[in-house]
Design a protein around this motif. Structure first.
Motif, mmCIF file in Angstrom:
data_model
loop_
_atom_site.group_PDB
_atom_site.id
_atom_site.type_symbol
_atom_site.label_atom_id
_atom_site.label_comp_id
_atom_site.label_asym_id
_atom_site.label_seq_id
_atom_site.Cartn_x
_atom_site.Cartn_y
_atom_site.Cartn_z
ATOM 1 N N ASP A 64 0.777 -1.134 0.059
ATOM 2 C CA ASP A 64 -0.012 -0.150 0.023
ATOM 3 C C ASP A 64 0.764 1.214 -0.104
ATOM 4 N N GLY A 65 2.143 1.322 -0.272
ATOM 5 C CA GLY A 65 2.995 2.245 -0.120
ATOM 6 C C GLY A 65 3.447 2.857 1.030
ATOM 7 N N LYS A 66 3.007 2.164 2.201
ATOM 8 C CA LYS A 66 3.295 2.651 3.586
ATOM 9 C C LYS A 66 4.435 1.902 4.277
ATOM 10 N N GLN A 67 5.233 2.813 4.946
ATOM 11 C CA GLN A 67 6.569 2.262 5.500
ATOM 12 C C GLN A 67 6.287 1.351 6.536
ATOM 13 N N GLN A 68 7.003 0.187 6.545
ATOM 14 C CA GLN A 68 6.573 -0.830 7.715
ATOM 15 C C GLN A 68 8.102 -1.325 8.247
ATOM 16 N N PHE A 69 8.171 -1.514 9.485
ATOM 17 C CA PHE A 69 9.477 -2.116 10.082
ATOM 18 C C PHE A 69 9.695 -3.566 9.820
ATOM 19 N N ASN A 70 11.056 -3.676 9.344
ATOM 20 C CA ASN A 70 11.309 -4.890 8.876
ATOM 21 C C ASN A 70 12.739 -5.311 9.270
ATOM 22 N N GLY A 71 13.264 -5.538 10.731
ATOM 23 C CA GLY A 71 14.356 -5.472 10.897
ATOM 24 C C GLY A 71 15.120 -4.533 11.558
ATOM 25 N N ARG A 72 16.298 -4.558 11.716
ATOM 26 C CA ARG A 72 17.023 -3.650 12.407
ATOM 27 C C ARG A 72 18.295 -3.357 11.799
ATOM 28 N N GLN A 73 18.672 -2.117 11.463
ATOM 29 C CA GLN A 73 20.032 -1.706 10.607
ATOM 30 C C GLN A 73 21.138 -1.404 11.765
ATOM 31 N N ALA A 74 22.282 -2.103 12.000
ATOM 32 C CA ALA A 74 23.118 -1.810 12.878
ATOM 33 C C ALA A 74 23.964 -0.421 12.935
ATOM 34 N N ALA A 75 24.481 0.111 13.852
ATOM 35 C CA ALA A 75 25.092 1.158 13.690
ATOM 36 C C ALA A 75 26.646 0.985 12.632
ATOM 37 N N PHE A 76 27.162 2.020 12.348
ATOM 38 C CA PHE A 76 28.270 1.965 11.692
ATOM 39 C C PHE A 76 28.922 3.177 11.695
ATOM 40 N N SER A 77 30.307 3.038 11.403
ATOM 41 C CA SER A 77 31.100 4.336 11.407
ATOM 42 C C SER A 77 31.941 4.405 10.142
ATOM 43 N N ILE A 78 32.307 5.525 9.582
ATOM 44 C CA ILE A 78 33.141 5.562 8.295
ATOM 45 C C ILE A 78 33.965 6.809 8.846
ATOM 46 N N MET A 79 35.115 6.540 8.605
ATOM 47 C CA MET A 79 36.467 7.580 8.840
ATOM 48 C C MET A 79 37.532 7.339 7.834
ATOM 49 N N ASP A 80 37.752 8.884 7.372
ATOM 50 C CA ASP A 80 39.049 8.935 6.439
ATOM 51 C C ASP A 80 39.798 9.762 6.910
ATOM 52 N N ALA A 81 41.249 9.634 6.402
ATOM 53 C CA ALA A 81 42.540 10.504 7.021
ATOM 54 C C ALA A 81 43.151 10.915 5.836
ATOM 55 N N THR A 82 43.598 12.086 5.652
ATOM 56 C CA THR A 82 44.418 12.398 4.607
ATOM 57 C C THR A 82 45.767 13.206 5.140
ATOM 58 N N ILE A 83 46.679 13.446 4.421
ATOM 59 C CA ILE A 83 47.577 14.498 4.497
ATOM 60 C C ILE A 83 48.035 15.081 3.209
ATOM 61 N N GLN A 84 48.470 16.492 3.297
ATOM 62 C CA GLN A 84 48.655 17.278 2.170
ATOM 63 C C GLN A 84 49.831 18.124 2.254
ATOM 64 N N LYS A 85 50.443 18.390 1.238
ATOM 65 C CA LYS A 85 51.867 19.018 1.203
ATOM 66 C C LYS A 85 51.695 19.975 -0.043
#
Length: 756
Positions: free
Chosen positions: A678-699
């Motif tokens: 019917d186009g309605k949002q339904q609960f179906n499981g759980r998405q776990a937390a996650f982390s994304i990290m980047d690191a750079t150096i510039q010269k």
């Protein structure tokens, strides 16, 4: 005796006068040549600070130097410090211009999105996030999705998919977010979204993000906010740029541009780029025959992608402050989706491959000037062309012969021609400031999936905006109204109310209420698409999506001392969206794959943000926390909470020309939502937390003409968001799960040869 004194004193006075020298400096932004007001210019003698002056509104300042050697240092929040040493009075010209490089957004930032004239962040009625070019370079970002993925309240999905990368902002889909280039809309939405991976960053000066409705000025699709990509506007006699990037996931990119002035008043810039991605993560399924197997290694989770990009820009500035800009951006993309072997036996071997060819052109003509003593007018016009071809072929793996398949929906060609005309006039009378304007948008659409193949939708709108300074430097109130005529539906009147209160010199409080809307697209109205899994028809009775949205924010500059500062920002949002358009199932026992579009959903959420942004000496940091409460709005799921944390840390060694950068984002655990029949949002499981990290150096090398950047992305090697407790699947899929490229290393080089 007096004559002897005269002979001694006069030469002494003349010698001192010959040593003393008044130098006149102008401080300008290296990227756009704009003067920088209120920059600090320090004079050092024998390494000791002698005096400090600030530039005026035109970026100008004067210093008296009466002893040598002396050192002049320019500092301002958000920019690299600029240092020049004078060994003698003849070491430099009397009039000197310093070009300083922006590092990150700061208190002195100016915005242009949704305002009649450039406005300082502190004086803007809406809450903005500004991402400058230097920050984009520090991230090693190639496309828009890479830049936005670390921003608060913005999430990406669909990486590696044939439809590219889409976004959600403030919990609302990308179909409710307007994407602009220099204030003009980008067209070519697939499944309601602009593919953000198709928007290259190589020619971008900065990005302005406005979270919250901007429908008064920009009309449909702007109820969730606006993202405005500001391209580079060069102002120099000559400039040459060459850049390149390579990564361990087989990305190989290059870009280049040339700019030159014509008789001081005109500037021409041309550029080109190529972004190439070889694909990643083989997902081929092995084929077997007579106890033997074969794996062709030809099918990838992230599809091979090639983009060819070009741009042209011409600007003319008259002595009367009239300015004309003509620009064109072109993009040609090929996505290759090779399939696994369908057959492998003595009778032959074949596979089904899909190719997606996309062409984008965005031509822009903008003009602005003064009218009368205090009036200012603008005119922005654009033509956007979008063309996408989908080919499905049956490839004989023995003879290499290719033939188009004949199944329904396997072949498609879509074209969109969009014309946009926007203009306005701004003036003020005493404490009143007003803007009146028009906004015309016309779309001509052609697709094999469209009922009748061709159709058009046109929107003609007028808007007005009125501000009144109730208390000078303390309280400003604002209201706006948009009225539209549309050829396909009846758009509502759209009001907005804003308030800016400055109870203290270093504190700003903003409050606003606005309505927004999203018009149904031509696909949602007239789609006629059938393949083996879908039979989708449009609904020409759809109504527009409509929203009521409130916003309250407070910002406080706790420290503001020369280039050092510390700012705290608290922001709250409440969004209530009605008549959300969704794809729904049509109950039909004879056609179980029948779907159509329907105004089926009601979405409401509340968001609280807390942010801190500051600089101390060579250290800069930004930390943000977001808490979102999604309410039960009659859609069959319980209320739930989502949290986000973002962090940006930067440290520079000016003498060595080295910068260290860390970018981090935590996305909290949340329910996995899908759309039911019917186009309605339904609960179906759980998405776990996650982390994304980047690191750079510039010269920086060779007097800052060369910038080397190296780094690692996705340090924690998160390759997908994990979902547990799934009980069923839907043809419509989920809203939050995505795939990510693995941990990867990259290196880039940027060479700029400029003559000022």
């Amino acid at each position: 005796m007096f004559r002897k004194l005269y002979i001694i004193i006069v030469p002494l006075i003349l010698s001192v006068a010959s040593i003393a020298q008044e130098l006149h400096f102008t401080v300008r932004d290296k990227d756009n040549n704009e003067p920088i007001p209120f920059a600090y210019v320090h004079l050092y003698k024998n390494s000791l600070l002698s005096k400090t002056e600030q530039t005026d509104e035109n970026g100008k300042v004067s210093l008296d130097i009466n002893s040598y050697p002396s050192t002049v240092k320019v500092t301002i929040a958000g920019y690299d410090p600029y240092v020049v040493q004078y060994d003698s009075a003849s070491a430099g010209p009397v009039d000197t211009t310093f070009y300083i490089q922006k590092k990150f957004s700061a208190l002195n930032e100016v915005v242009v999105t949704g305002v009649a004239a450039p406005t300082k962040l502190q004086d803007a009625l809406s809450a903005y996030q500004v991402i400058p070019r230097a920050m984009i370079q520090a991230q090693g970002a190639v496309s828009l999705n890479e830049v936005l993925s670390k921003q608060l309240n913005i999430s990406m999905s669909g990486d590696g998919d044939i439809l590219g990368t889409s976004m959600r902002m403030q919990g609302m889909g990308g179909d409710k977010v307007k994407i602009l280039v220099d204030g003009m809309p980008v067209n070519g939405r697939e499944n309601g979204n602009i593919d953000l991976s198709q928007i290259s960053m190589y020619n971008v000066e900065r990005i302005e993000v406005v979270q919250g409705p901007m429908s008064i000025v920009y009309g449909t699709d702007a109820m969730g906010g606006v993202i405005n990509i500001i391209t580079r506007q060069q102002h120099k006699p000559f400039g040459l740029h060459i850049g390149g990037l390579a990564s361990t996931t087989d990305n190989y990119n290059w870009d280049g541009s040339l700019t030159f002035a014509i008789k001081q008043r005109s500037q021409v810039t041309i550029g080109a780029a190529r972004n190439f991605f070889q694909g990643w993560k083989n997902i081929d399924s092995a084929k077997g025959y007579h106890n033997d197997t074969i794996n062709t290694n030809r099918c990838f989770l992230f599809k091979p992608d090639e983009q060819l990009i070009g741009n042209f820009n011409y600007t003319y500035t008259a002595p009367s402050h009239f300015r004309l800009s003509l620009a064109s951006d072109l993009m040609k993309e090929t996505i290759t989706d090779r399939g696994s072997l369908r057959s492998w036996d003595p009778f032959g071997a074949y596979a089904i491959d899909n190719y997606f060819y996309t062409d984008r052109i965005l031509n822009r003509l903008s003009m602005q000037g003064d009218l009368g003593k205090t009036g200012h007018w603008t005119s922005q016009n654009s033509f956007a062309y979008y063309h996408r071809v989908h080919k499905t072929i049956n490839k004989d793996m023995v003879t290499m012969q290719e033939n188009l398949t004949t199944n329904p929906g396997d072949q498609d060609t879509t074209s969109s021609y969009d014309y946009s005309f926007r203009g306005g006039y701004t003036n003020h009378i005493d404490r009143f400031k007003y803007t009146v304007g028009y906004d015309v948008n016309m779309q001509f659409f052609n697709s094999l999936k469209l009922r009748g193949r061709t159709n058009t939708i046109q929107d003609y709108a007028a808007y007005a905006d009125l501000s009144y300074v109730v208390l000078p430097d303390m309280l400003t109130v604002n209201t706006g109204l948009r009225s539209s005529y549309n050829t396909k539906y009846h758009p509502p009147l759209i009001p907005a109310f804003n308030l800016l209160l400055t109870p203290l010199k270093k504190m700003q409080i903003r409050a606003s209420y606005a309505q927004g809307y999203r018009a149904p697209s031509l696909k949602e109205l007239y789609l006629d698409f059938e393949d083996t899994n879908h039979d989708i028809t449009g609904n020409d009775s759809l109504k527009e999506e409509h929203s009521n949205q409130w916003q309250l924010s407070a910002s406080y500059q706790a420290i503001e001392k020369q280039s050092n500062y510390l700012q705290f920002i608290l922001t709250g949002y409440y969004n209530d969206v009605n008549n959300e358009i969704s794809l729904v199932h049509i109950p039909d026992p004879f056609n179980p794959i029948a779907y159509t579009y329907k105004n089926a959903s009601h979405v409401a959420n509340a968001i609280a943000n807390a942010q801190a942004d500051g600089q101390y000496e060579n250290f800069h940091g930004m930390v943000g926390y977001s808490f979102t409460r999604v309410f039960q709005a009659g859609n069959g799921f319980d209320p739930f909470n989502v949290s986000e944390i973002t962090t940006t840390l930067q440290y520079s060694l000016p003498k060595a020309g080295i910068n260290f950068n860390v970018f981090y984002k935590l996305t909290g655990a949340q329910p996995f939502l899908f759309l039911d029949d019917d186009g309605k949002q339904q609960f179906n499981g759980r998405q776990a937390a996650f982390s994304i990290m980047d690191a750079t150096i510039q010269k920086k090398l060779y007097h800052k003409r060369v910038l080397l950047t190296a780094g690692v992305k996705n340090i924690f090697n998160v390759q997908s968001a994990q979902v547990t407790g799934i009980t069923q699947f839907s043809a419509h899929g989920g809203t939050g799960v995505g795939n990510f490229l693995p941990r990867r290393y990259f290196a880039s080089i940027s060479i700029d040869i400029n003559h000022y």
